[in-house]
Scaffold this motif. Structure first.
Motif, PDB file in Angstrom:
ATOM      1  N   ASP A  35      -9.653   2.128   2.280  1.00  0.00           N
ATOM      2  CA  ASP A  35      -9.279   1.332   3.454  1.00  0.00           C
ATOM      3  C   ASP A  35      -9.276  -0.165   3.172  1.00  0.00           C
ATOM      4  O   ASP A  35      -8.486  -0.912   3.746  1.00  0.00           O
ATOM      5  CB  ASP A  35     -10.235   1.632   4.619  1.00  0.00           C
ATOM      6  CG  ASP A  35     -10.041   3.046   5.159  1.00  0.00           C
ATOM      7  OD1 ASP A  35      -8.947   3.617   4.941  1.00  0.00           O
ATOM      8  OD2 ASP A  35     -10.974   3.573   5.782  1.00  0.00           O
ATOM      9  N   GLU A  92       0.828   4.182  -2.845  1.00  0.00           N
ATOM     10  CA  GLU A  92       0.385   5.542  -2.521  1.00  0.00           C
ATOM     11  C   GLU A  92       1.468   6.574  -2.833  1.00  0.00           C
ATOM     12  O   GLU A  92       1.177   7.668  -3.325  1.00  0.00           O
ATOM     13  CB  GLU A  92      -0.009   5.620  -1.048  1.00  0.00           C
ATOM     14  CG  GLU A  92      -1.327   4.930  -0.735  1.00  0.00           C
ATOM     15  CD  GLU A  92      -1.764   5.100   0.704  1.00  0.00           C
ATOM     16  OE1 GLU A  92      -2.979   5.000   0.968  1.00  0.00           O
ATOM     17  OE2 GLU A  92      -0.896   5.323   1.579  1.00  0.00           O
ATOM     18  N   GLN A  93       2.718   6.219  -2.559  1.00  0.00           N
ATOM     19  CA  GLN A  93       3.811   7.147  -2.854  1.00  0.00           C
ATOM     20  C   GLN A  93       4.029   7.305  -4.359  1.00  0.00           C
ATOM     21  O   GLN A  93       4.435   8.361  -4.831  1.00  0.00           O
ATOM     22  CB  GLN A  93       5.103   6.662  -2.187  1.00  0.00           C
ATOM     23  CG  GLN A  93       5.088   6.796  -0.679  1.00  0.00           C
ATOM     24  CD  GLN A  93       6.330   6.241  -0.027  1.00  0.00           C
ATOM     25  OE1 GLN A  93       7.099   5.506  -0.644  1.00  0.00           O
ATOM     26  NE2 GLN A  93       6.542   6.590   1.236  1.00  0.00           N
ATOM     27  N   ARG A 143       0.632   9.033  -5.643  1.00  0.00           N
ATOM     28  CA  ARG A 143       0.342  10.235  -4.849  1.00  0.00           C
ATOM     29  C   ARG A 143      -1.152  10.394  -4.570  1.00  0.00           C
ATOM     30  O   ARG A 143      -1.729  11.475  -4.693  1.00  0.00           O
ATOM     31  CB  ARG A 143       0.906  11.487  -5.529  1.00  0.00           C
ATOM     32  CG  ARG A 143       2.410  11.427  -5.752  1.00  0.00           C
ATOM     33  CD  ARG A 143       2.956  12.688  -6.361  1.00  0.00           C
ATOM     34  NE  ARG A 143       4.368  12.545  -6.670  1.00  0.00           N
ATOM     35  CZ  ARG A 143       5.371  12.671  -5.794  1.00  0.00           C
ATOM     36  NH1 ARG A 143       5.095  12.925  -4.531  1.00  0.00           N
ATOM     37  NH2 ARG A 143       6.627  12.521  -6.170  1.00  0.00           N
ATOM     38  N   GLN A 144      -1.772   9.283  -4.243  1.00  0.00           N
ATOM     39  CA  GLN A 144      -3.194   9.289  -3.898  1.00  0.00           C
ATOM     40  C   GLN A 144      -3.421   8.386  -2.695  1.00  0.00           C
ATOM     41  O   GLN A 144      -2.680   7.420  -2.474  1.00  0.00           O
ATOM     42  CB  GLN A 144      -4.041   8.780  -5.068  1.00  0.00           C
ATOM     43  CG  GLN A 144      -4.067   9.703  -6.273  1.00  0.00           C
ATOM     44  CD  GLN A 144      -4.959   9.158  -7.373  1.00  0.00           C
ATOM     45  OE1 GLN A 144      -5.895   8.414  -7.119  1.00  0.00           O
ATOM     46  NE2 GLN A 144      -4.649   9.519  -8.610  1.00  0.00           N
ATOM     47  N   LYS A 145      -4.452   8.697  -1.917  1.00  0.00           N
ATOM     48  CA  LYS A 145      -4.840   7.873  -0.781  1.00  0.00           C
ATOM     49  C   LYS A 145      -5.700   6.718  -1.276  1.00  0.00           C
ATOM     50  O   LYS A 145      -6.670   6.920  -2.010  1.00  0.00           O
ATOM     51  CB  LYS A 145      -5.618   8.716   0.235  1.00  0.00           C
ATOM     52  CG  LYS A 145      -6.133   7.952   1.434  1.00  0.00           C
ATOM     53  CD  LYS A 145      -5.014   7.531   2.337  1.00  0.00           C
ATOM     54  CE  LYS A 145      -5.576   6.856   3.595  1.00  0.00           C
ATOM     55  NZ  LYS A 145      -4.490   6.307   4.451  1.00  0.00           N
ATOM     56  N   ARG A 202       0.820  -1.212   0.000  1.00  0.00           N
ATOM     57  CA  ARG A 202       0.000   0.000   0.000  1.00  0.00           C
ATOM     58  C   ARG A 202       0.857   1.268   0.000  1.00  0.00           C
ATOM     59  O   ARG A 202       0.602   2.198  -0.768  1.00  0.00           O
ATOM     60  CB  ARG A 202      -0.914  -0.013   1.228  1.00  0.00           C
ATOM     61  CG  ARG A 202      -1.620   1.318   1.482  1.00  0.00           C
ATOM     62  CD  ARG A 202      -2.347   1.291   2.802  1.00  0.00           C
ATOM     63  NE  ARG A 202      -3.553   0.495   2.698  1.00  0.00           N
ATOM     64  CZ  ARG A 202      -4.750   0.989   2.351  1.00  0.00           C
ATOM     65  NH1 ARG A 202      -4.879   2.267   2.057  1.00  0.00           N
ATOM     66  NH2 ARG A 202      -5.802   0.216   2.298  1.00  0.00           N
ATOM     67  N   ILE A 203       1.868   1.319   0.867  1.00  0.00           N
ATOM     68  CA  ILE A 203       2.681   2.538   0.989  1.00  0.00           C
ATOM     69  C   ILE A 203       3.400   2.844  -0.315  1.00  0.00           C
ATOM     70  O   ILE A 203       3.453   3.995  -0.771  1.00  0.00           O
ATOM     71  CB  ILE A 203       3.688   2.391   2.149  1.00  0.00           C
ATOM     72  CG1 ILE A 203       2.937   2.292   3.478  1.00  0.00           C
ATOM     73  CG2 ILE A 203       4.658   3.564   2.173  1.00  0.00           C
ATOM     74  CD1 ILE A 203       3.829   2.029   4.677  1.00  0.00           C
TER      75      ILE A 203
END
Length: 296
Positions: A252, A243-244, A247-249, A239-240
């Motif tokens: 869950d 996301e990096q 550049r989006q969340k 996930r990390i």
């Protein structure tokens, strides 16, 4: 100020000599290790025996605990019986990675396995099958040369014996200590599956928590049926990292079995208690006639 003046002080209570003596004389209760289990999801504490009776699924929240390869074999195959293939195949240290040889020995001792997958022939609901069952407790289920070779041989045995193939996946990905040799297993297993399926062989892939990295990117996602247990983490990169990169969340429930089902990556999410009956129905559906091949 007045509040501080009239604030009730707290005093420590010192037990009397008799109370201390009585406490020391009481026999200590030894709780056997492994008697109780705490659910990592809802924190419910339960007896291990009761959890085992419930297929290692939390009765409060439905969390599926991870299984060892032999536990899964015992729950899924008829009478828990397996005629094992390549029992004595073990990993070596092909690139002499620092500390790898000693880690392999420690993993063998701690898990009781020789590598992260067990393969063989058994039966489910009376239907003979070839199975490969991965175990996360050996090197986090990582795929090295032995895992890739044993799975490839299992595919070839399924083709030779004209039997359906089932692979239960759980993995942290390719085994970095074997470098490019580990990554090559992705192509090798995928090529073997392509040949098997072109001949009409039936392949059922079952993804369990977690199935990630090179295993997800190869044989785990190539089934004629792609199934998964509830809540299983299924994905390639973490996930990390994603996301990096974008550049989006992320949502869950990203990379859960349910998320993958919703987005077309899975055919069905199957509760563990229903897994054997579900597999039996699929095998029965593909059975041409008694004592013959199950074709796709």
């Amino acid at each position: 100020m007045f509040k501080d003046l009239f604030h009730k002080r707290k005093y420590a209570t010192v037990p009397s000599e008799r109370e201390r003596s009585d406490k020391q004389d009481r026999p200590k209760r030894d709780i056997p290790e492994g008697l109780m289990n705490k659910c990592p999801k809802c924190a419910t504490i339960q007896f291990s025996k009761e959890l085992d009776k419930n297929h290692k699924v939390c009765p409060s929240c439905g969390h599926h605990f991870r299984l060892t390869a032999w536990e899964r074999i015992g729950m899924t195959l008829d009478d828990g019986r397996l005629s094992e293939f390549d029992r004595d195949m073990i990993s070596e240290d092909p690139i002499e990675f620092p500390g790898y040889a000693s880690k392999l020995e420690a993993q063998k001792k701690n898990s009781g396995l020789k590598d992260a997958v067990i393969t063989g022939e058994g039966a489910i609901g009376g239907f003979p099958v070839v199975v490969a069952v991965m175990s996360f407790d050996f090197f986090s289920g990582s795929m090295g040369s032995v895992v890739g070779e044993k799975i490839t041989r299992a595919i070839e045995q399924a083709s030779l014996r004209k039997l359906p193939l089932l692979i239960f996946s759980t993995s942290g990905g390719a085994r970095m200590q074997e470098s490019i040799l580990s990554l090559m297993q992705m192509a090798k297993t995928s090529a073997a599956l392509a040949k098997f399926q072109s001949e009409g062989g039936l392949y059922i892939s079952i993804m369990t928590d977690p199935t990630t990295g090179g295993v997800t990117a190869s044989f785990a996602s190539l089934g004629d049926y792609n199934l998964a247990e509830p809540g299983a983490l299924i994905g390639f990169a973490g996930r990390i990292v994603i996301e990096q990169t974008i550049r989006q969340k992320l949502p869950d429930n990203f990379q859960t079995a349910e998320f993958n089902l919703q987005h077309g990556q899975l055919d069905r999410v199957v509760h563990r208690k229903d897994m054997k009956s579900t597999l039996t129905r699929v095998l029965d559906m593909h059975a041409v006639k008694e004592d013959t091949v199950y074709g796709g």
